[in-house]
Write a protein that holds these residues in place. Structure first.
Motif, short mmCIF file in Angstrom:
data_model
loop_
_atom_site.label_atom_id
_atom_site.label_comp_id
_atom_site.label_asym_id
_atom_site.label_seq_id
_atom_site.Cartn_x
_atom_site.Cartn_y
_atom_site.Cartn_z
N LEU A 126 71.47 -77.34 36.02
CA LEU A 126 71.78 -77.47 34.56
C LEU A 126 70.57 -76.93 33.73
CD1 LEU A 126 73.63 -78.33 32.18
CD2 LEU A 126 72.94 -80.72 32.76
N PRO A 127 69.42 -77.56 33.98
CA PRO A 127 68.14 -77.28 33.07
C PRO A 127 67.90 -75.71 32.93
CG PRO A 127 67.68 -79.06 34.76
CD PRO A 127 68.88 -78.42 35.32
N HIS A 128 68.32 -74.93 33.79
CA HIS A 128 68.02 -73.45 33.55
C HIS A 128 68.79 -72.90 32.35
CE1 HIS A 128 67.90 -69.10 34.72
NE2 HIS A 128 69.17 -69.14 34.36
N PHE A 129 70.03 -73.45 32.16
CA PHE A 129 70.88 -73.15 31.05
C PHE A 129 70.49 -73.68 29.74
CE2 PHE A 129 73.28 -72.33 35.17
CZ PHE A 129 73.57 -71.13 34.92
N LEU A 130 69.56 -74.39 29.77
CA LEU A 130 69.22 -75.05 28.57
C LEU A 130 67.95 -74.46 28.09
CD1 LEU A 130 69.69 -78.94 29.30
CD2 LEU A 130 71.01 -77.41 28.05
N SER A 131 67.61 -74.21 26.64
CA SER A 131 66.51 -73.33 26.26
C SER A 131 65.18 -74.45 25.94
CB SER A 131 66.81 -72.95 24.94
OG SER A 131 66.74 -73.99 23.89
N TRP A 132 64.10 -73.77 26.11
CA TRP A 132 62.83 -74.42 25.90
C TRP A 132 63.05 -75.37 24.76
CZ3 TRP A 132 59.76 -76.60 29.15
CH2 TRP A 132 59.70 -75.91 30.64
N ILE A 133 63.72 -74.98 23.49
CA ILE A 133 63.52 -75.66 22.40
C ILE A 133 64.13 -77.14 22.59
CG2 ILE A 133 64.59 -75.91 20.02
CD1 ILE A 133 62.62 -73.81 20.44
N VAL A 134 65.29 -76.99 23.57
CA VAL A 134 66.00 -78.49 23.91
C VAL A 134 65.16 -79.23 24.80
CG1 VAL A 134 67.91 -79.29 24.84
CG2 VAL A 134 68.27 -77.31 23.42
N LEU A 135 64.83 -78.57 26.03
CA LEU A 135 63.98 -79.30 26.90
C LEU A 135 62.58 -79.71 26.29
CD1 LEU A 135 64.59 -76.88 29.97
CD2 LEU A 135 65.63 -79.13 29.59
N GLY A 136 61.93 -78.80 25.64
CA GLY A 136 60.59 -79.20 25.13
C GLY A 136 60.77 -80.29 24.27
N GLY A 137 61.77 -80.41 23.13
CA GLY A 137 62.10 -81.77 22.46
C GLY A 137 62.30 -82.96 23.40
N MET A 138 62.87 -82.60 24.67
CA MET A 138 62.99 -83.98 25.33
C MET A 138 61.62 -84.27 25.96
SD MET A 138 66.61 -82.54 27.45
CE MET A 138 66.39 -83.60 28.70
N LEU A 139 60.71 -83.27 26.52
CA LEU A 139 59.40 -83.53 26.83
C LEU A 139 58.74 -84.25 25.85
CD1 LEU A 139 58.70 -80.57 29.04
CD2 LEU A 139 59.01 -82.63 29.93
N ILE A 140 58.72 -83.88 24.77
CA ILE A 140 57.97 -84.18 23.63
C ILE A 140 58.41 -85.72 23.39
CG2 ILE A 140 57.36 -84.40 21.16
CD1 ILE A 140 57.74 -81.22 21.41
N LYS A 141 59.52 -86.02 23.42
CA LYS A 141 59.99 -87.52 23.16
C LYS A 141 59.65 -88.37 24.48
CE LYS A 141 62.23 -90.90 21.48
NZ LYS A 141 61.53 -91.80 20.34
N TRP A 142 59.74 -87.75 25.78
CA TRP A 142 59.45 -88.45 27.01
C TRP A 142 57.95 -88.62 26.97
CZ3 TRP A 142 62.97 -85.22 30.92
CH2 TRP A 142 64.40 -85.53 30.51
N LEU A 143 57.16 -87.78 26.73
CA LEU A 143 55.77 -88.03 27.00
C LEU A 143 55.04 -88.59 25.85
CD1 LEU A 143 55.15 -84.17 28.47
CD2 LEU A 143 55.22 -86.44 29.77
N SER A 144 55.76 -89.18 24.67
CA SER A 144 55.07 -89.75 23.62
C SER A 144 54.73 -91.31 24.14
CB SER A 144 56.05 -89.82 22.57
OG SER A 144 57.23 -90.45 22.74
#
Length: 312
Positions: A126-144
């Protein structure tokens, strides 16, 4: 006259075969046209690396400056910093990300057929089919500081106070490498699983009769028979050491970690499209491409000697 007709036979055969295979050839034609338009014609644009090109010039009217742009590149400390960042992140991705799909594929292959195995494969893809815009937003939130990673570490007692990890430049290389593995490791198993599916099961049956356990079967049968595809992937991975993920860098980069997150691709993007220095950006891109080809050739030679046969 006889010699002339002999020379025309290959051409006649080619035309005859082409007409016979016209439906198949018509399927290939769009791909050929696409490559010519987007891969071969733009090669002419590399000439601006040797010119002083501006938006008011054409490729032919821009003034020739020879190797002047390359001299500026060599003296630019920001360029060398981007080289260090790119190599650092790429080596981490190589060390962690290259064996990860192999290990994961073997683990999936060893699972019994059923719902659990299919679910693991689907979730990992699944993560392969998600763009870095989506995954990046998730990471920014998770790592805050209020993200679940900080909350989990606080509850487990590993840290005393929350930290915004993306504002810590020293942690960026690891964040970039591990997040890339998270995104691509599952999808990377597809090729290895397909290779393992083609292994003759009688090898494993004979190994079981000889008393070999699962680990012995993996190291004596599975991995040796996957050698060629592993070598090919290794060559392609090594050849891309100087091309870090632009999408990832652009999403995760901020003013606090830019010194560690600025990679070659983002540097070229910033110099070319943001600052309009097209000649300089082209010179950087051309130099990096030449070095990448050399690395590709060297990796193929090394792998060829190890495997005693070329994978190309």
């Amino acid at each position: 006259m006889k010699e002339k007709s002999v020379h025309h036979i290959p051409a006649k055969n080619f035309a005859k075969d082409f007409r016979r295979q016209l439906p198949l050839q018509s399927m290939v034609l769009p791909g050929i046209v696409f490559m010519i338009i987007f891969s071969y014609i733009p090669i002419y644009g590399l000439t601006i690396a040797f010119k002083n090109y501006t938006v008011v010039d054409t490729f032919s009217s821009a003034q020739w400056v020879g190797l002047h742009n390359f001299e500026i590149v060599v003296k630019d400390r920001y360029f060398w910093q981007s080289i260090v960042n790119t190599l650092g992140i790429s080596f981490l991705k190589l060390i962690i990300g290259f064996p990860a799909p192999i290990i994961f594929a073997i683990m999936i292959y060893e699972l019994s057929e059923g719902t659990f195995k299919r679910a693991i494969q689907t979730i990992s893809y699944l993560p392969h089919f998600l763009s870095w815009i989506v995954l990046g937003g998730m990471l920014i939130k998770w790592l805050s500081t209020t993200g679940f990673i900080n909350q989990a570490l606080l509850r487990l007692g590993f840290i005393d106070k929350p930290v915004n990890y993306l504002l810590n430049g020293k942690a960026y290389w690891w964040i970039a490498a591990l997040s890339d593995v998270w995104k691509e490791a599952g999808w990377g198993t597809v090729l290895y699983l397909a290779t393992m599916a083609g292994i003759d099961p009688t090898y494993y049956e004979a190994a079981k009769i000889d008393g070999a356990g699962r680990m012995r079967q993996i190291f004596s049968i599975t991995l040796p028979l996957m050698r060629n595809i592993i070598s090919l992937n290794f060559i392609l991975t090594v050849s891309g050491l100087l091309h870090s993920n632009l999408d990832q860098a652009m999403v995760l980069m901020n003013s606090q970690n830019q010194a560690q997150s600025e990679v070659i691709d983002s540097y070229v993007y910033r110099m070319g499209l943001t600052q309009g220095d097209f000649s300089y950006a082209t010179a950087v891109g051309l130099g990096v491409s030449i070095v990448s080809v050399i690395i590709l050739y060297a990796a193929n030679k090394i792998t060829n000697r190890i495997n005693e046969e070329s994978v190309f």
